[in-house]
Scaffold this motif. Structure first.
Motif, PDB file in Angstrom:
ATOM      1  N   UNK A 105       0.802  -1.230   0.000  1.00 45.03           N
ATOM      2  CA  UNK A 105       0.000   0.000   0.000  1.00 45.03           C
ATOM      3  C   UNK A 105       0.838   1.284   0.000  1.00 45.03           C
ATOM      4  N   UNK A 106       2.115   1.166   0.372  1.00 46.48           N
ATOM      5  CA  UNK A 106       2.958   2.372   0.398  1.00 46.48           C
ATOM      6  C   UNK A 106       3.445   2.751  -0.991  1.00 46.48           C
ATOM      7  N   UNK A 107       3.621   1.742  -1.861  1.00 48.76           N
ATOM      8  CA  UNK A 107       4.228   2.018  -3.171  1.00 48.76           C
ATOM      9  C   UNK A 107       3.325   1.660  -4.341  1.00 48.76           C
ATOM     10  N   UNK A 108       2.307   0.847  -4.086  1.00 50.44           N
ATOM     11  CA  UNK A 108       1.465   0.364  -5.180  1.00 50.44           C
ATOM     12  C   UNK A 108       2.099  -0.789  -5.941  1.00 50.44           C
ATOM     13  N   UNK A 157       2.389  13.530   0.021  1.00 49.41           N
ATOM     14  CA  UNK A 157       3.065  12.403  -0.634  1.00 49.41           C
ATOM     15  C   UNK A 157       2.159  11.726  -1.655  1.00 49.41           C
ATOM     16  N   UNK A 158       0.856  11.967  -1.553  1.00 47.08           N
ATOM     17  CA  UNK A 158      -0.090  11.323  -2.476  1.00 47.08           C
ATOM     18  C   UNK A 158      -0.348   9.880  -2.076  1.00 47.08           C
ATOM     19  N   UNK A 159      -0.796   9.076  -3.029  1.00 45.63           N
ATOM     20  CA  UNK A 159      -1.089   7.660  -2.756  1.00 45.63           C
ATOM     21  C   UNK A 159      -2.115   7.509  -1.653  1.00 45.63           C
ATOM     22  N   UNK A 160      -1.832   6.604  -0.714  1.00 44.94           N
ATOM     23  CA  UNK A 160      -2.793   6.285   0.336  1.00 44.94           C
ATOM     24  C   UNK A 160      -2.461   6.969   1.659  1.00 44.94           C
ATOM     25  N   UNK A 161      -1.638   8.005   1.591  1.00 43.43           N
ATOM     26  CA  UNK A 161      -1.233   8.682   2.826  1.00 43.43           C
ATOM     27  C   UNK A 161      -2.203   9.818   3.176  1.00 43.43           C
ATOM     28  N   UNK A 162      -2.505   9.940   4.485  1.00 42.82           N
ATOM     29  CA  UNK A 162      -3.406  10.995   4.953  1.00 42.82           C
ATOM     30  C   UNK A 162      -2.742  11.714   6.119  1.00 42.82           C
ATOM     31  N   UNK A 163      -2.946  13.009   6.203  1.00 42.88           N
ATOM     32  CA  UNK A 163      -2.326  13.783   7.282  1.00 42.88           C
ATOM     33  C   UNK A 163      -2.952  13.445   8.635  1.00 42.88           C
TER      34      UNK A 163
END
Ligand code: ADP
Length: 482
Positions: free
Chosen positions: A31-34, A361-367
């Motif tokens: 999930x961090x890189x796809x 950072x985009x992707x699946x990251x949320x603040x």
């Protein structure tokens, strides 16, 4: 064994490593890189039946193995897991995304359950009952329920299995495990090490594939006697009703909606520290995560400031990067849910004190996010967010705090911070939850019973109570004659 040798891409059935009958597979994504981590077989009904047959075949031998010997094999598995802690942790972070330090902690946590149950298996005592008849003797013995089907989630891909497996093996049960499709490799790696430890073939089987078909095949198979499930309340209710219709035992660890209450006599710094663990561990993706932070009027603003300051220090990134404390969310559906909850709080008049949007950072990251002025009828108050969002709700007095805390269908974990002894007891007793953390944000240990009430499920894991869930009671009445 290194991490590539532990990355097993076939299922474990009756001591053999098997593909699906039709050869079909499903990919597992980091999930961090796809990127693709690997792929696993897509088992259907027939393959599941065979796995249960294998567990049924192994059952009498395992049941009749002395508890001390079973315990030795479990300890051996625990030793191997600790020996391979680093590659297991790397695998876990790759398939699930949590920071490597948390993955290491999870492996050790699972091992704690295995070791504890390895000992507890030796203490499965029965009873003798004083007889109402002079010529009769009454005995109660405890026996393993039989083959157990375990269905597990992605948020703790290793320790959720270890805690079920520990209790089952200690009781003398054999098992078929179906891990979550997002995180099958941690489960298969346990099977690799179990084989190496010398666990007899068929005692632990791990299968991946079509969830609904596997669940239905477990429920239909006459020799499978119990389902243990950790996951959503929706799936749990479905499985429990089908399983009980077939008179199978069930243990259900389902969703939560944990309140975290900060009273005006709390040590606020300690409360912030506890909230950081209870809310942000595993990027907010645990069933015991604080979902609603209820703070008393007079300390509300200062607590909000202190919490926001601590949350600001969190570091978001790939779980392999040094110092990262917050990994990605598990998939895009999880990210969407978090976004929807935050949008809904705003629509109900709440304010974003920190974060409140996807990470740059985009992707699946949320603040990591702190919300204030959250309305009692906001969605986040009813549903489990499963993300790094701390909603702060204001309350006036103890009565209101209890009322807000219990106003949910769920009843897994709860937490509160207070010092007045009478208040501590009153609140502890009135919270309708299976777990209560008082002045702490972390309560889980293998020696204590873990489990929920209300829609959070039934049954307990860990502790002496955990093993009871895998045992049947047999009453024997001996007539000695005259
Ligand atoms: P989540 O939303 O966290 O993924 P689920 O309850 O959907 O929670 O999943 C938990 C586990 O239940 C996973 O292993 C998943 O594959 C499995 N599962 C999902 N649906 C079913 C079903 N109908 N029958 C049996 N298992 C299921």
């Amino acid at each position: 064994m290194d991490q590539t040798e532990l990355l097993q891409q076939t299922c474990h059935v009756g001591g053999r490593w098997l593909a699906a009958d039709d050869g079909s597979t499903r990919d597992v994504i980091d999930p961090a890189t796809g990127e693709k981590v690997g792929s696993v077989p897509h088992f259907r009904t027939q393959e599941t039946k065979r796995a249960i047959d294998a567990a049924a075949k192994a059952f009498p031998g395992w049941r009749d193995t002395p508890a001390a010997r079973r315990g030795e094999l479990m300890q051996k598995l625990a030793d191997l897991m600790m020996e391979h802690r680093e590659p297991l942790a790397i695998l876990l972070t790759r398939e699930m995304g949590k920071p490597l330090a948390e993955s290491r902690g999870e492996i050790a946590g699972g091992v704690g359950y295995l070791r504890w149950f390895a000992e507890e298996g030796k203490r499965i005592y029965g009873d003798t009952i004083p007889s109402p008849w002079p010529e009769r003797r009454l005995l109660v013995m405890k026996q393993p329920v039989g083959v157990v089907g375990a269905i597990t989630p992605w948020n703790f891909p290793s320790s959720m299995i270890a805690r079920k497996l520990g209790a089952a093996l200690a009781a003398g049960c054999t098992m078929v495990v179906k891990p979550a499709p997002q995180t099958p490799f941690s489960a298969l790696a346990i099977a690799v090490l179990a084989e190496k430890a010398g666990l007899p073939p068929g005692v632990l089987n791990v299968i991946t594939g079509e969830a609904a078909e596997i669940g239905a095949a477990m429920i239909d198979h006459p020799q499978l006697r119990k389902i243990t499930f950790t996951g959503s309340t929706a799936v749990g209710k479905q499985l429990a009703s089908a399983a009980t219709a077939n008179m199978k035992r069930v243990s259900m660890e389902l969703g939560g909606n944990a309140p975290f209450i900060v009273f005006d006599d709390a040590d606020l710094d300690a409360a912030v520290e506890g909230a950081m663990i209870a809310k942000f561990r595993n990027t907010g993706q645990t069933c015991v995560c604080a979902n609603r932070i209820l703070v008393q009027d007079s300390v509300y603003d200062i607590f909000a400031q202190k919490l926001a300051a601590a949350v600001k220090e969190l570091r978001v990134g790939n779980g392999f990067e040094e110092g990262v404390t917050q990994g990605p969310l598990v998939n895009s559906a999880a990210l969407k849910k978090v976004e929807a909850h935050v949008a809904d709080v705003r629509a109900h008049g709440g304010t974003v004190l920190l974060g409140g949007k996807p990470h740059s950072r985009g992707g699946l990251f949320y603040e990591p996010t702190v919300l204030t002025g959250v309305a009692a009828d906001a969605l986040i108050m009813r549903e489990e967010t499963f993300g790094p969002v701390a909603p702060l709700v204001r309350f006036h007095d103890e009565k209101e705090a209890i009322q807000l805390a219990n106003a949910t269908e769920y009843g897994l974990a709860s937490y509160f911070y207070a010092h007045n002894l009478a208040r501590v007891f009153r609140v502890m007793e009135q919270l309708e939850y299976g777990l209560v953390g008082v002045n702490t944000g972390m309560v889980t240990t293998e020696v204590a019973p873990f489990g929920g009430v209300k829609a959070s499920g039934m049954g307990r894991e860990g502790s002496k109570y955990g093993v009871e869930d895998y045992l049947d009671i047999k009453y024997c009445c001996l007539d000695l004659g005259h």
